[in-house]
Design a protein around this motif. Structure first.
Motif, PDB file in Angstrom:
ATOM      1  N   ILE A 173       0.744  -1.216  -0.197  1.00 15.86           N
ATOM      2  CA  ILE A 173       0.048  -0.074   0.251  1.00 15.86           C
ATOM      3  C   ILE A 173       0.809   1.532  -0.011  1.00 15.86           C
ATOM      4  N   GLU A 174       1.811   1.321  -0.782  1.00 11.55           N
ATOM      5  CA  GLU A 174       2.777   2.140  -0.766  1.00 11.55           C
ATOM      6  C   GLU A 174       2.247   3.503  -1.516  1.00 11.55           C
ATOM      7  N   ALA A 175       2.880   4.816  -1.271  1.00 12.13           N
ATOM      8  CA  ALA A 175       2.701   5.932  -1.799  1.00 12.13           C
ATOM      9  C   ALA A 175       3.533   5.878  -3.110  1.00 12.13           C
ATOM     10  N   GLY A 176       3.524   7.101  -3.718  1.00  9.53           N
ATOM     11  CA  GLY A 176       4.222   7.130  -5.118  1.00  9.53           C
ATOM     12  C   GLY A 176       5.723   6.786  -5.266  1.00  9.53           C
ATOM     13  N   VAL A 177       6.381   7.207  -4.156  1.00 12.94           N
ATOM     14  CA  VAL A 177       7.799   6.838  -4.266  1.00 12.94           C
ATOM     15  C   VAL A 177       8.117   5.222  -4.095  1.00 12.94           C
ATOM     16  N   GLY A 178       7.337   4.650  -3.000  1.00 15.88           N
ATOM     17  CA  GLY A 178       7.562   3.292  -3.093  1.00 15.88           C
ATOM     18  C   GLY A 178       7.012   2.360  -4.441  1.00 15.88           C
ATOM     19  N   ARG A 179       5.990   3.041  -4.877  1.00 17.07           N
ATOM     20  CA  ARG A 179       5.375   2.572  -5.879  1.00 17.07           C
ATOM     21  C   ARG A 179       6.341   2.468  -7.103  1.00 17.07           C
ATOM     22  N   ALA A 180       6.926   3.811  -7.261  1.00 18.11           N
ATOM     23  CA  ALA A 180       7.780   3.845  -8.148  1.00 18.11           C
ATOM     24  C   ALA A 180       8.895   2.876  -8.322  1.00 18.11           C
ATOM     25  N   HIS A 181       9.277   2.592  -7.211  1.00 13.94           N
ATOM     26  CA  HIS A 181      10.666   1.471  -6.757  1.00 13.94           C
ATOM     27  C   HIS A 181      10.014   0.253  -7.436  1.00 13.94           C
TER      28      HIS A 181
ATOM     29  N   ASP B  46       1.092  -6.577  -7.697  1.00 23.55           N
ATOM     30  CA  ASP B  46       0.243  -5.774  -6.805  1.00 23.55           C
ATOM     31  C   ASP B  46       0.409  -4.420  -7.075  1.00 23.55           C
ATOM     32  N   THR B  47       1.049  -3.942  -7.995  1.00 26.10           N
ATOM     33  CA  THR B  47       1.442  -2.573  -8.175  1.00 26.10           C
ATOM     34  C   THR B  47       0.416  -1.817  -9.039  1.00 26.10           C
ATOM     35  N   ALA B  48      -0.693  -1.662  -8.258  1.00 23.34           N
ATOM     36  CA  ALA B  48      -1.863  -0.799  -8.982  1.00 23.34           C
ATOM     37  C   ALA B  48      -1.675   0.560  -9.164  1.00 23.34           C
ATOM     38  N   ALA B  49      -2.554   1.413  -9.756  1.00 24.65           N
ATOM     39  CA  ALA B  49      -2.316   2.808 -10.048  1.00 24.65           C
ATOM     40  C   ALA B  49      -2.363   3.588  -8.640  1.00 24.65           C
ATOM     41  N   SER B  50      -1.906   4.745  -8.649  1.00 29.67           N
ATOM     42  CA  SER B  50      -1.708   5.609  -7.364  1.00 29.67           C
ATOM     43  C   SER B  50      -3.331   5.717  -6.991  1.00 29.67           C
ATOM     44  N   SER B  51      -4.258   5.904  -7.969  1.00 25.97           N
ATOM     45  CA  SER B  51      -5.617   6.353  -7.498  1.00 25.97           C
ATOM     46  C   SER B  51      -6.109   5.349  -6.995  1.00 25.97           C
ATOM     47  N   ARG B  52      -5.754   3.973  -7.051  1.00 26.89           N
ATOM     48  CA  ARG B  52      -6.446   2.851  -6.309  1.00 26.89           C
ATOM     49  C   ARG B  52      -6.469   3.255  -4.693  1.00 26.89           C
ATOM     50  N   TYR B  53      -5.662   3.921  -4.400  1.00 31.87           N
ATOM     51  CA  TYR B  53      -5.428   4.172  -2.897  1.00 31.87           C
ATOM     52  C   TYR B  53      -5.541   5.728  -2.397  1.00 31.87           C
ATOM     53  N   TRP B  54      -5.153   6.713  -3.332  1.00 33.23           N
ATOM     54  CA  TRP B  54      -4.800   7.838  -2.960  1.00 33.23           C
ATOM     55  C   TRP B  54      -5.619   8.976  -3.708  1.00 33.23           C
TER      56      TRP B  54
ATOM     57  N   GLN C 118      -4.916  12.204  -3.767  1.00 33.76           N
ATOM     58  CA  GLN C 118      -3.540  12.825  -4.378  1.00 33.76           C
ATOM     59  C   GLN C 118      -2.509  11.907  -3.922  1.00 33.76           C
ATOM     60  N   ASP C 119      -1.567  11.704  -4.622  1.00 28.55           N
ATOM     61  CA  ASP C 119      -0.144  10.997  -4.557  1.00 28.55           C
ATOM     62  C   ASP C 119       0.840  12.140  -4.353  1.00 28.55           C
ATOM     63  N   ILE C 120       2.176  11.491  -4.063  1.00 29.24           N
ATOM     64  CA  ILE C 120       3.113  12.481  -3.533  1.00 29.24           C
ATOM     65  C   ILE C 120       4.135  12.637  -4.888  1.00 29.24           C
ATOM     66  N   ILE C 121       3.615  11.970  -5.987  1.00 32.50           N
ATOM     67  CA  ILE C 121       4.473  12.106  -7.041  1.00 32.50           C
ATOM     68  C   ILE C 121       3.832  12.621  -8.334  1.00 32.50           C
ATOM     69  N   THR C 122       4.595  13.288  -9.248  1.00 28.85           N
ATOM     70  CA  THR C 122       3.892  13.669 -10.625  1.00 28.85           C
ATOM     71  C   THR C 122       4.637  13.022 -11.776  1.00 28.85           C
TER      72      THR C 122
ATOM     73  N   TYR D  56       9.839   9.264 -11.822  1.00 31.11           N
ATOM     74  CA  TYR D  56       8.482  10.272 -11.405  1.00 31.11           C
ATOM     75  C   TYR D  56       9.099  11.564 -10.522  1.00 31.11           C
ATOM     76  N   ASP D  57       8.602  12.570 -10.899  1.00 31.01           N
ATOM     77  CA  ASP D  57       9.037  13.818 -10.005  1.00 31.01           C
ATOM     78  C   ASP D  57       8.381  13.763  -8.615  1.00 31.01           C
ATOM     79  N   ILE D  58       8.906  14.362  -7.376  1.00 32.84           N
ATOM     80  CA  ILE D  58       8.365  14.459  -6.175  1.00 32.84           C
ATOM     81  C   ILE D  58       7.442  15.752  -6.314  1.00 32.84           C
ATOM     82  N   ASP D  59       6.357  15.518  -5.800  1.00 31.52           N
ATOM     83  CA  ASP D  59       5.381  16.821  -5.555  1.00 31.52           C
ATOM     84  C   ASP D  59       5.570  17.270  -4.193  1.00 31.52           C
ATOM     85  N   LEU D  60       6.345  18.240  -3.885  1.00 30.33           N
ATOM     86  CA  LEU D  60       6.692  18.723  -2.707  1.00 30.33           C
ATOM     87  C   LEU D  60       5.804  19.488  -1.934  1.00 30.33           C
ATOM     88  N   GLU D  61       4.916  19.897  -2.588  1.00 27.95           N
ATOM     89  CA  GLU D  61       3.787  20.714  -2.135  1.00 27.95           C
ATOM     90  C   GLU D  61       2.810  19.604  -1.374  1.00 27.95           C
TER      91      GLU D  61
END
Ligand code: 164
Ligand code: MG
Length: 369
Positions: free
Chosen positions: A293-301, A316-324, A326-330, A350-355
């Motif tokens: 159930i990773e956020a975007g950084v773990g998902r990217a790895h 099990d690497t589903a889309a970010s939108s499965r869980y979030w 808003q994710d922390i990557i763009t 993927y870029d990190i969404d620092l905001e």
């Protein structure tokens, strides 16, 4: 390279829905996000997959923070890192605590790939620029609810459906699923909910043509799993039981499983994940990439690792939108017809969404090396 700074952030992200397994329910995801900086100020990112309670394994967010702050960062001070494989060697004196190690090591892999100007997947030796993915569905209140969720994800094109099972929510549930979806790639994950004496019940699952039964028995066992694998037609897949290359080697030697779910955090990082991948390839044992159930950084790895050639089963690497929401990557990780296009920018791609990171950060601490 020498690391100049490590920043730990404690993030909390609200999940779209609770995720229930045989060992409990996860609702709001709290985790440690790791940023490592080199002397030129470039950043690499990693994500700890430890939960806040020791229910999947013995690690938690707090034990990870403690291990990273009090042991792993001190070991890194002043060390020259020529390749991310060096990190596992530097961490050798520390027993276990794989998820803490992996969070740092993954950030170093990302930084290394960025410094080399190559995508992380290529730095790992990956070959595929697209990966097939499946989706993992938690235990639901009713079978009708479960069937509706399966229908949604089958229509989205996910290549494999994974459902959680436990005593009392297994054979009849599978029968209902097969009645509605006779031909989908279907698997079960028990998260150690069964005992050796439950073998007769597990044998009943053989009628459903499952691609595998994941981790039916205890999370530290490979002996009893070898007993049941000999009796089951369905391949046994190990998740929690495999903490290292050595565990995998012994499991294959004993015949404990026919498939291994590689989770980067569980085995201590990308270097060990590659070793397990290569071992399984030598023994014609397919692997796939599990999720935590990773956020975007773990998902990217996970996306990068899955490009290695022996990841031949959908993970099990589903889309970010499965869980979030808003994710922390763009851009976020997206899935089209069960396929992820692997990004080819340097590093995790993927870029990190620092905001977003700032918005979800409860606590942050900077460590100078
Ligand atoms: O979507 C994902 O990230 C996979 C979720 C999932 O199936 C699991 C996450 C964490 C622990 C377990 O509950 C389970 C697993 O064992 O794979
Ligand atoms: Mg599992």
């Amino acid at each position: 390279m020498k690391l100049k700074e490590i920043i730990l952030r404690h993030l909390q992200m609200k999940m779209k829905f609770p995720f229930t397994t045989s060992f409990g329910t996860i609702q709001d995801k709290e985790f440690i996000l790791v940023e490592v900086k080199d002397e030129e100020g470039r950043s690499g990112w990693g994500e700890s997959v430890a939960f806040t309670s020791p229910t999947y394994n013995e690690e938690t967010l707090k034990t990870n923070w403690h291990m990273i702050e009090d042991f792993l960062i001190p070991l890194l001070k002043g060390k020259e890192i020529t390749h991310p494989d060096d990190v596992s060697a530097i961490f050798e004196p520390i027993r276990k605590n794989n998820m803490a190690k992996s969070a740092i090591e993954g950030a170093v892999w990302d930084l290394y790939a960025k410094r080399e100007g190559v995508p992380l997947y290529q730095a790992l030796g990956g070959e595929n620029t697209t990966i097939d993915v499946g989706i993992s569905i938690g235990i639901q209140d009713t079978v009708e609810d479960l069937l509706a969720i399966i229908k949604k994800h089958v229509e989205e094109g996910y290549k494999r459906i994974k459902v959680k099972i436990k005593p009392g929510w297994d054979v009849e549930v599978m029968r209902e699923i097969r009645r509605s979806f006779p031909d989908i790639q279907l698997m079960a994950d028990a998260n150690s909910a069964y005992r050796l004496e439950d073998l007769p019940q597990l044998k009943k699952l053989d009628e459903f043509n499952l691609t595998m039964i994941e981790q039916p028995l205890a999370s530290d066992d490979i002996v009893d799993h070898a007993v049941i694998q000999k009796e089951l037609k369905t391949p046994v897949c190990l998740d929690e039981s495999i903490h290292s290359y050595e565990d995998a080697r012994k499991a294959l030697q004993l015949g404990s499983c026919k498939i291994i779910n590689i989770k980067i955090g569980r085995v201590g990082g990308l270097t060990e994940s590659k070793r397990i991948h290569d071992l399984c390839k030598e023994h014609n044992i397919p692997v796939w990439c599990g999720g935590m159930i990773e956020a975007g950084v773990g998902r990217a790895h996970n996306v990068a690792l899955t490009t290695l050639s022996n990841f031949t089963l959908p993970g099990d690497t589903a889309a970010s939108s499965r869980y979030w929401e808003q994710d922390i990557i763009t851009p976020e990780v997206t899935v089209q017809d069960g396929v992820i296009q692997v990004p080819d920018k340097p590093g995790i791609g993927y870029d990190i969404d620092l905001e977003a990171v700032k918005k979800f950060t409860l606590k942050e601490k900077v460590y100078s090396l």
